[in-house]
Each structure stands twice: as structure tokens, then as C-alpha cells.
Design an enzyme around this catalytic site. Structure first.
Site, PDB file in Angstrom:
ATOM      1  N   GLU A   1      40.375  33.195  33.210  1.00  0.00           N
ATOM      2  CA  GLU A   1      38.790  33.875  34.011  1.00  0.00           C
ATOM      3  C   GLU A   1      39.482  34.785  32.817  1.00  0.00           C
ATOM      4  O   GLU A   1      39.476  36.224  34.564  1.00  0.00           O
ATOM      5  CB  GLU A   1      38.295  33.343  35.134  1.00  0.00           C
TER       6      GLU A   1
ATOM      7  N   GLU B   1      38.616  23.838  35.920  1.00  0.00           N
ATOM      8  CA  GLU B   1      38.596  24.271  37.068  1.00  0.00           C
ATOM      9  C   GLU B   1      37.284  23.950  37.246  1.00  0.00           C
ATOM     10  O   GLU B   1      36.129  23.612  36.802  1.00  0.00           O
ATOM     11  CB  GLU B   1      38.569  25.318  37.388  1.00  0.00           C
TER      12      GLU B   1
HETATM   13  O1  IFM Z   1      39.905  29.972  43.569  1.00  0.00           O
HETATM   14  C1  IFM Z   1      38.974  30.537  42.501  1.00  0.00           C
HETATM   15  C2  IFM Z   1      40.494  30.178  41.174  1.00  0.00           C
HETATM   16  O2  IFM Z   1      41.728  31.019  41.328  1.00  0.00           O
HETATM   17  C3  IFM Z   1      39.686  30.725  39.935  1.00  0.00           C
HETATM   18  N1  IFM Z   1      38.333  30.104  39.786  1.00  0.00           N
HETATM   19  C4  IFM Z   1      37.488  29.771  40.851  1.00  0.00           C
HETATM   20  C5  IFM Z   1      38.105  29.332  42.068  1.00  0.00           C
HETATM   21  C6  IFM Z   1      36.311  29.308  43.353  1.00  0.00           C
HETATM   22  O3  IFM Z   1      36.362  30.567  43.541  1.00  0.00           O
END
Ligand code: IFM
Length: 444
Positions: A174, A354
Site C-alpha cells: 500500500e 488482504e
Molecule cells: O491493518 C491494515 C493493514 O496493515 C494494511 N491494510 C489495511 C489493514 C486494515 O486497516
């Protein structure tokens, strides 16, 4: 959808080669912040300033995964996942971000990789999930162009030691978050508030990705190389031209800025014009460097973005279903996003790196009955299946997250895990969602 009406959701609708996993990140779970030679990271520093973290907490203990990793590996076996995504803490293996390597730090990841291999679980490693060594931040962090070579050295050392044991290696997690939340709004480490700085940081992150991929391939590394982006579909709150215009621009900042650079070798013209004096300094050849072939693109998806040029749009205020982060539950947005990516770009294979949700979980009679999370996961896995049916080449799905953990500026108050953590005792309790995911993976 509840537990009972999930009958039409089957693992067997996906190919047998599809990777099923859970994700974590070093700073959010490891703890042991001052052990075995680990150097401080920007998040240690950020947590030390009162007011930065909602509950005043930090990552010094977190889930104590550094000491309890065997128990956590056993949880992976219980789940029946094929794959585990985690990140390496750069300052654990190179405390200053340059110079000496820290052997005890590498030894921890060696033990972790051995444990995964013994359990037949493939390893997906991210090099930078935000915990930059503070020593590098002291020299300007991602704003200083010298960091590109530092990151490349780190990537090459990890590739040399561990590359052959990894199913995939991602450079950054990210980069939008590091750039914008870390350097524009300042709500994340290192807490700066300057859009021009943020855009230069975004550029250096992308160049460092390209330089690292070139160097890793030159080493002859065979593992699949990629990057992980947080993406969402963008919808205008109303039909008004101002809302539509802002929506296109925000899509440009989050989606097209990164994907146009990575997959087309240029930044989007409309966003470049919009940024005015805040555009980054781009050296000749930078965009060619950024546009390295990707073996996969990691997509992190949580919700859609609804954009209003007026008062901020709020799903909660409109009575729409939301998670404990107040993020709208919008599974169809994942299908929409994937189909759009496939339509607009010459996409590499996609991993959903994710996907998950925070809810106010409680242990009652030794159980956590998180049926909202079960429904969230089911509906989003269905959304992946729909995208695959539409022809999108999605090859992996990882739940965020294995454990409740340190949710950055929200501290420990927001629980994303499918395994509950009691932060007093550090006891792990698989939630109903973990039991459901395990049953789904076993084809029941
Ligand atoms: O916890 C975070 C993760 O570190 C990166 N993506 C989003 C998740 C939830 O906010």
C-alpha cells in the site's frame, strides 16, 4: 448471508491451484521491539508521541508473535490454509537500514520459514509493510532518493538468503498509505503534512520497487515478484458534475497514479495537472524503471469509496451496513474493481492479498460468535468467484487478518483477526470465522 445459506459457496468452484491464506504484518503482531538487536522503526517513534495512537498503545508487545510464532503456525495448520502472507521488519534484520545485517533477526525469519515448510504452507513475503528503520527516517526517509539504493540492498539480501523459499515476494504494501497518510494527512508514521513531500515519497517508493525487481531478477531469483496496492471502486455521491469530477480525480490519486505508472509507464495526465507545484521530481528513465514486468499484483480490498464535493459521504449516517471502522460493507465493489482493472489494464495475475473486517468481538463462554465477519468473508469470496467467472485471473485470496493486532493509529481497539487475542494474557481463541474458514477450506 449467514452460516446456513452458504451452501452455494464452495472451495471446489475455484481451481485446485488457487492459493488460500491469511495475512499479517510484522509491526502489527511481532512485538519484541527491543530484542535480539532490532532497531527502532518509524512506527515505534510515532507511537511514542502522545495523541498519535487512539488508545496510547504501541507495538512493543503486540501479539508477541516473535515468541509465540510456533503456536501461530499451528493455527495456520488448524485452518488448513495453503499460504501465509507476512512481512519482514527491515529494522530487525538491518537495524540502521544500511550497513551491518543483524543475524538474530534473520534467524527469526529463518525459523518462521522452516516452520511453514514443515507444515506444507507456502510463504508470501512483503519487504515493506510500513515499519521503515528510524535511522533511515532520520536521513529523510522515503523523501531522500538515497533510500532507493538502501531498499534495493535490503531486497537483494533477503532475496539471496530466502528467495528460493518464497512463493512470492512483494516490495511494498500500500504505497498510497505510506505516501498520503504518512506524509500528507500525517495520521500515520512519520506524521508529516505536506502534499508535495507525499507525492515525492510515492514516486520514490515506486522507483525503489522497480530498482529492486530489476536487481532481484538479475540475481536469477525464480520466485514471483510483485507489489501490493490498496484499491477500491470510486462512486460519486450524486450525479452533479462537481461530484463526478472529484470522483475521477480521487480514482486518479489512488488507482491510476500507481497502476498507470506500474503497467503503462506514465503518470495520469489529469492528476499531474491537478497537483500543480506538488508534482514529484521525476528523473529521466524513472518511469521505465517503475514499469517492470509483474508476476502478480496484490490487491487489498475493504470497501468502496463514495466521493462528495460537499459534506463527506457517510455510509453509517445513511444507515448502510458498516464494520467497526465505519467502512461500508460492499462486496459487489470487489467484483466491480477486479473487472475494471482487467478491462483497463494489461493485468498480471491478481492476488487478493488482504480482505477482512473489524467488528466488536467478545469472548463469551470461550467462544467468539463473529457471524458478521463470517458473512463478510463469504460475500467477498463470492465476489472473487464472480470476478473469476467474468474472466479475471485471480489466483489467491488472503484474509486480513490471522490475529487481532495493532491497527496502526487505532491501536488495539479495532479487531480484524479471525483469531481473538486477549491482550492481557495473549491467549489465542479462534473465532467462529476461523472455524468457518477452516470448514470452507476442507470442502465442508
Ligand atoms: O491493518 C491494515 C493493514 O496493515 C494494511 N491494510 C489495511 C489493514 C486494515 O486497516
Amino acid at each position: 448471508m449467514g452460516l446456513d445459506d452458504a451452501a452455494d459457496l464452495q472451495r471446489s468452484s475455484f481451481p485446485s491451484t488457487f492459493a488460500w491464506g491469511v495475512s499479517t504484518a510484522s509491526f502489527q503482531i511481532e512485538g519484541a521491539a527491543r530484542e535480539d538487536g532490532r532497531g527502532p522503526s518509524v512506527w515505534d517513534t510515532f507511537c511514542a508521541t502522545p495523541g498519535n495512537i487512539a488508545d496510547g498503545s504501541d507495538g512493543s508487545v503486540a501479539c508477541d508473535h516473535y515468541h509465540r510464532y510456533v503456536e501461530d503456525l499451528d493455527l495456520l495448520t488448524q485452518l488448513g490454509v495453503t499460504s501465509y502472507r507476512f512481512s519482514m521488519a527491515w529494522s530487525r534484520v538491518q537495524p540502521n537500514g544500511e550497513g551491518d545485517w543483524n543475524e538474530p533477526g534473520f534467524a527469526f525469519y529463518d525459523r518462521l520459514l522452516t516452520g511453514l515448510a514443515e507444515r506444507g504452507i507456502e510463504a508470501h513475503l512483503t519487504l515493506n509493510h510500513w515499519d521503515l528503520p528510524q535511522a533511515l527516517q532520520d536521513k529523510g526517509g522515503w523523501l531522500n532518493p538515497e533510500i532507493i539504493q538502501r531498499f534495493c540492498d535490503y531486497a537483494c539480501e533477503v532475496g539471496r538468503r530466502f528467495g528460493h523459499r518464497l512463493a512470492s515476494l512483494a516490495t511494498h504494501n500500500e504505497p498510497w498509505v505510506v505516501a498520503m497518510l504518512g506524509h500528507d494527512s500525517g495520521i500515520f508514521a512519520p506524521g508529516l503534512k505536506d502534499r508535495a513531500v507525499a507525492m515525492q515519497v510515492a514516486h520514490h517508493l515506486l522507483v525503489s520497487h522497480g530498482v529492486a525487481l530489476q536487481a532481484l531478477r538479475a540475481q536469477g531469483l525464480q520466485t514471483r515478484l510483485g507489489i501490493v496496492l490498496n484499491l477500491s471502486p470510486f462512486h460519486a455521491a450524486t450525479e452533479s458534475l462537481t461530484d463526478q469530477h472529484k470522483t475521477h480525480l480521487e480514482d486518479g490519486m489512488l488507482v491510476r497514479w500507481y497502476l498507470d505508472a506500474l503497467l503503462r509507464g506514465h503518470y495520469p495526465e489529469d492528476v499531474w495537472q491537478h497537483l500543480g507545484d506538488d508534482v514529484p521530481k521525476v528523473n529521466p528513465g524513472d518511469l521505465t524503471t517503475i514499469q517492470q514486468p509483474l508476476d502478480f499484483l496484490g490487491v487489498n480490498y475493504y470497501t468502496r469509496s463514495v466521493v462528495s464535493a460537499g459534506a463527506p459521504w457517510s455510509a453509517k449516517d445513511l444507515g448502510l451496513p458498516v464494520t467497526d471502522m465505519e467502512w461500508e460493507i460492499y462486496p459487489q465493489g470487489l467484483t466491480e474493481l477486479l473487472v475494471r482493472l482487467d478491462r483497463d489494464y494489461d493485468m498480471p495475475p491478481i492476488f487478493i492479498t488482504e480482505n477482512g473486517a473489524a467488528f466488536k468481538d467478545k469472548v463469551e463462554n470461550g467462544q467468539v460468535n463473529d457471524l458478521e465477519r463470517v458473512a463478510y468473508l463469504q460475500s467477498h469470496i463470492k465476489a472473487v468467484a464472480a470476478a473469476r467467472q467474468a474472466g479475471v485471473n485471480v489466483q489467491a485470496y488472503f484474509v486480513w487478518s490471522l490475529l487481532d493486532n495493532f491497527e496502526w493509529a487505532s491501536g488495539y481497539a479495532k479487531r480484524f483477526g479471525i483469531v481473538h487475542i486477549d491482550y492481557q494474557t495473549l491467549k489465542r481463541t479462534p473465532k467462529q470465522s476461523a472455524l468457518w474458514y477452516g470448514q470452507f477450506l476442507r470442502g465442508r
